[in-house]
Design an enzyme around this catalytic site. Structure first.
Site, PDB file in Angstrom:
ATOM      1  N   LYS A  22       0.836  -1.209   0.000  1.00  0.00           N
ATOM      2  CA  LYS A  22       0.000   0.000   0.000  1.00  0.00           C
ATOM      3  C   LYS A  22       0.869   1.258   0.000  1.00  0.00           C
ATOM      4  CE  LYS A  22      -2.619   2.532   3.533  1.00  0.00           C
ATOM      5  NZ  LYS A  22      -1.481   3.321   4.018  1.00  0.00           N
ATOM      6  N   ASN A  23       1.835   1.308   0.931  1.00  0.00           N
ATOM      7  CA  ASN A  23       2.575   2.559   1.101  1.00  0.00           C
ATOM      8  C   ASN A  23       3.515   2.866  -0.065  1.00  0.00           C
ATOM      9  OD1 ASN A  23       1.222   3.035   3.428  1.00  0.00           O
ATOM     10  ND2 ASN A  23       2.910   2.523   4.822  1.00  0.00           N
ATOM     11  N   CYS A 115      -5.258   7.921   8.966  1.00  0.00           N
ATOM     12  CA  CYS A 115      -5.652   7.430  10.281  1.00  0.00           C
ATOM     13  C   CYS A 115      -5.363   8.455  11.370  1.00  0.00           C
ATOM     14  CB  CYS A 115      -4.896   6.140  10.593  1.00  0.00           C
ATOM     15  SG  CYS A 115      -5.499   4.747   9.652  1.00  0.00           S
ATOM     16  N   ARG A 120       0.293  14.368  13.274  1.00  0.00           N
ATOM     17  CA  ARG A 120       0.693  14.181  11.882  1.00  0.00           C
ATOM     18  C   ARG A 120       0.833  15.494  11.098  1.00  0.00           C
ATOM     19  NH1 ARG A 120      -1.995   8.843   9.384  1.00  0.00           N
ATOM     20  NH2 ARG A 120       0.119   8.527   8.669  1.00  0.00           N
ATOM     21  N   ASP A 302       3.730   0.337  12.228  1.00  0.00           N
ATOM     22  CA  ASP A 302       2.506  -0.237  11.648  1.00  0.00           C
ATOM     23  C   ASP A 302       2.242  -1.667  12.099  1.00  0.00           C
ATOM     24  OD1 ASP A 302       2.096   2.119  10.349  1.00  0.00           O
ATOM     25  OD2 ASP A 302       2.559   1.396   8.345  1.00  0.00           O
ATOM     26  N   ARG A 395      -8.745  -0.447   3.677  1.00  0.00           N
ATOM     27  CA  ARG A 395      -7.811   0.517   3.082  1.00  0.00           C
ATOM     28  C   ARG A 395      -6.405  -0.060   2.980  1.00  0.00           C
ATOM     29  NH1 ARG A 395      -6.710   5.152   6.303  1.00  0.00           N
ATOM     30  NH2 ARG A 395      -5.092   5.252   4.754  1.00  0.00           N
TER      31      ARG A 395
HETATM   32  C1  UD1 Z   1       4.163   6.612   6.554  1.00  0.00           C
HETATM   33  C2  UD1 Z   1       3.223   5.479   6.322  1.00  0.00           C
HETATM   34  C3  UD1 Z   1       2.653   4.974   7.627  1.00  0.00           C
HETATM   35  C4  UD1 Z   1       3.745   4.658   8.615  1.00  0.00           C
HETATM   36  C5  UD1 Z   1       4.737   5.808   8.740  1.00  0.00           C
HETATM   37  C6  UD1 Z   1       5.929   5.501   9.617  1.00  0.00           C
HETATM   38  C7  UD1 Z   1       2.366   6.048   4.130  1.00  0.00           C
HETATM   39  C8  UD1 Z   1       1.213   6.516   3.319  1.00  0.00           C
HETATM   40  N1  UD1 Z   1       2.154   5.948   5.442  1.00  0.00           N
HETATM   41  O1  UD1 Z   1       3.371   7.668   7.114  1.00  0.00           O
HETATM   42  O2  UD1 Z   1       1.892   3.794   7.358  1.00  0.00           O
HETATM   43  O3  UD1 Z   1       3.168   4.418   9.878  1.00  0.00           O
HETATM   44  O4  UD1 Z   1       5.200   6.206   7.449  1.00  0.00           O
HETATM   45  O5  UD1 Z   1       6.576   4.381   9.136  1.00  0.00           O
HETATM   46  O6  UD1 Z   1       3.409   5.722   3.618  1.00  0.00           O
HETATM   47  N2  UD1 Z   1       6.179  14.248  11.054  1.00  0.00           N
HETATM   48  C9  UD1 Z   1       6.308  15.580  11.366  1.00  0.00           C
HETATM   49  N3  UD1 Z   1       6.342  16.490  10.362  1.00  0.00           N
HETATM   50  C10 UD1 Z   1       6.246  16.120   9.050  1.00  0.00           C
HETATM   51  C11 UD1 Z   1       6.116  14.747   8.739  1.00  0.00           C
HETATM   52  C12 UD1 Z   1       6.084  13.827   9.768  1.00  0.00           C
HETATM   53  O7  UD1 Z   1       6.393  15.948  12.532  1.00  0.00           O
HETATM   54  O8  UD1 Z   1       6.276  16.988   8.178  1.00  0.00           O
HETATM   55  C13 UD1 Z   1       6.108  13.260  12.153  1.00  0.00           C
HETATM   56  C14 UD1 Z   1       4.743  12.569  12.192  1.00  0.00           C
HETATM   57  O9  UD1 Z   1       3.815  13.305  12.931  1.00  0.00           O
HETATM   58  C15 UD1 Z   1       5.077  11.250  12.864  1.00  0.00           C
HETATM   59  C16 UD1 Z   1       6.484  10.970  12.342  1.00  0.00           C
HETATM   60  O10 UD1 Z   1       7.008  12.219  11.883  1.00  0.00           O
HETATM   61  O11 UD1 Z   1       5.123  11.424  14.247  1.00  0.00           O
HETATM   62  C17 UD1 Z   1       6.542   9.938  11.230  1.00  0.00           C
HETATM   63  O12 UD1 Z   1       5.822  10.394  10.144  1.00  0.00           O
HETATM   64  P1  UD1 Z   1       6.148   9.944   8.671  1.00  0.00           P
HETATM   65  O13 UD1 Z   1       7.343   9.059   8.611  1.00  0.00           O
HETATM   66  O14 UD1 Z   1       6.104  11.137   7.803  1.00  0.00           O
HETATM   67  O15 UD1 Z   1       4.891   9.042   8.364  1.00  0.00           O
HETATM   68  P2  UD1 Z   1       3.918   9.162   7.154  1.00  0.00           P
HETATM   69  O16 UD1 Z   1       4.685   9.405   5.899  1.00  0.00           O
HETATM   70  O17 UD1 Z   1       2.759  10.034   7.497  1.00  0.00           O
END
Ligand code: UD1
Length: 415
Positions: A22-23, A115, A120, A302, A395
């Site tokens: 998915k990701n 989610c 986030r 995850d 999803r």
């Molecule tokens: C992706 C995955 C999700 C997985 C996560 C961590 C997708 C669509 N989703 O989510 O399934 O759980 O990686 O492996 O690929 N953060 C910030 N600022 C930002 C971006 C992130 O503070 O601009 C923080 C987030 O709040 C969170 C952490 O960084 O606490 C990790 O986020 P991130 O690695 O970006 O996860 P996603 O890409 O949202």
């Protein structure tokens, strides 16, 4: 929306073939806008993909899904504002920010959904676009990201965010000169996206390490890519096997779930890595453990929720320390309703005291992986479990009901 009904405590056995990740798929589809036309093989049949296809069609792309492969003609693509009703359907809609900025030098898109597992924010994405020369304006939930010219930059991520790494990599493909992303995330999905971009003519090195170098501004052509196997889906079925029977998990890359395999071994689960998959055996004496979630190659956040269900069957005290998200233990209250003994020690630490038999109950899937945790719980519980709000599970898990039925689970969708 239907619910999932499970009659639990039936031994399972057979083979499960893991779907495309998915990701990865949710990032590859927005990336396709950068090519003239592309083929993405092994795309999972999950709802996030349907919404991303709708966005591509809004951008005047012709899209055809045939036998699990996605054929995208983006030769006549046009920019368009992406409305909130599409962007909020999933987290990954934000990849259109980087992709549209690279392709049209402008992206207008509302805040992404996904989610509810914490705050986030997307500040790292935005800082990255700004470093490349874009101007970002936020009006309520809408972001307007625009640039006359994108220029390569040296970007340091305060946190190795998966989303920010991919989004900045997408935008940097159109930035003249060299972009360096330092402290980049190292997840396999990032390598998958980089391979696709390289295949369509980008010059990218270092994907999969913490320093990614992109030489931008090249003209791009057709692209082809295969979505890698879903390591989170694979991990979920490994957990199910460890609890319920001998399962052969096919189409899995063992290196991508190394941290999970190490933990399974530590708690006493036996498995064999074979040429065409992983054979996992049911374990009757599960030991407790401590898990700390980390970015790749650490234990994936995850999978901590499904693993929590496994640990309810371990004799003694286990601890889960969640370091990625602030609010990712909402499955625990439902596990307790089913008979588990879990206790939130602090916002990021869950204690699990086992071994507790689980009993069927009416439960609610608060997020995708919480749903997976309850699904595993329903499969091991005595009696009937009904899971509500299952669109979140659908999803992330392709054909989950059919795959489980095939290995002997008494599971069905009910109205
Ligand atoms: C992706 C995955 C999700 C997985 C996560 C961590 C997708 C669509 N989703 O989510 O399934 O759980 O990686 O492996 O690929 N953060 C910030 N600022 C930002 C971006 C992130 O503070 O601009 C923080 C987030 O709040 C969170 C952490 O960084 O606490 C990790 O986020 P991130 O690695 O970006 O996860 P996603 O890409 O949202």
């Amino acid at each position: 929306m239907p619910k999932i009904r499970i009659e639990g405590n039936h031994e399972l056995n057979g083979e499960v073939t893991i779907s495309g990740a998915k990701n990865s798929a949710v990032a590859l589809i927005p990336a396709a806008i950068l090519s003239t036309s592309s083929v993405i093989y092994n795309v999972p049949k999950i709802t996030d993909i349907d919404y991303l296809i709708k966005i591509l069609e809004l951008l005047n792309c012709k899209v055809e899904m045939k036998d699990g492969n996605l054929y995208i003609d983006s030769s006549k693509s046009k920019n368009a504002d992406i409305p909130e009703e599409l962007s909020v359907q999933m987290r990954a809609s934000y990849y259109f920010m980087g992709a549209l900025l690279a392709k049209f030098k402008r992206a207008e898109i509302c805040y992404p959904g996904g989610c509810k597992i914490g705050n986030r924010p997307i500040d790292l994405h935005i800082k990255g676009f700004e470093a490349l020369g874009a101007k970002v304006t936020q009006i309520k939930s809408k972001f307007i990201i625009e640039a006359d010219f994108l220029k390569g930059a040296k970007i340091y991520l305060d946190f190795p965010s998966v989303g920010a790494t991919i989004n900045i990599m997408l935008a940097a493909t159109a930035a003249e000169g060299t972009t360096i992303i330092d402290n980049a995330a190292k997840e396999p999905e990032i390598v998958n996206v980089a391979s696709f971009l390289i295949n369509m003519g980008c010059k990218i090195t270092g994907a999969g390490t913490d320093k990614i170098i992109i030489e931008g501004g090249r003209s791009l052509h057709k692209g082809v890519v295969e979505v890698l196997p879903d390591r989170i889906e694979a991990g979920t079925y490994l957990i199910i096997g460890a609890l319920l029977g001998d399962l052969k998990i096919k189409n899995v890359i063992a290196e991508h779930i190394h941290a999970v395999l190490v933990k399974l071994k530590e708690v006493g689960v036996k498995y064999e890595i074979q040429k065409d998959g992983i054979l996992i055996h049911k374990c009757n004496n599960i030991n407790p453990t401590t898990i700390t979630t980390l970015g790749f190659p650490g234990f994936p956040t995850d999978l901590q929720q499904p693993f929590t269900t496994l640990l309810t069957q371990a004799e003694g005290k286990s601890i889960i320390n969640e370091t990625i998200y602030e609010s990712r233990f909402r499955n625990a209250e439902y596990l307790n309703i089913m008979g588990a003994n879990t206790k939130l020690i602090s916002f990021d630490t869950l204690e699990i005291n086992g071994k507790t038999p689980l009993r069927g109950a009416d439960v609610y899937s608060t997020d995708l992986r919480a749903g997976a945790s309850l699904l595993v719980a329903g499969l091991i519980a005595n009696g009937i479990t009904t899971i509500d709000n299952i669109e979140l599970i659908l999803r992330g898990y392709e054909d989950v009901v059919e795959k489980l039925q095939k290995i002997g689970a008494k599971i069905e969708l009910i109205p």
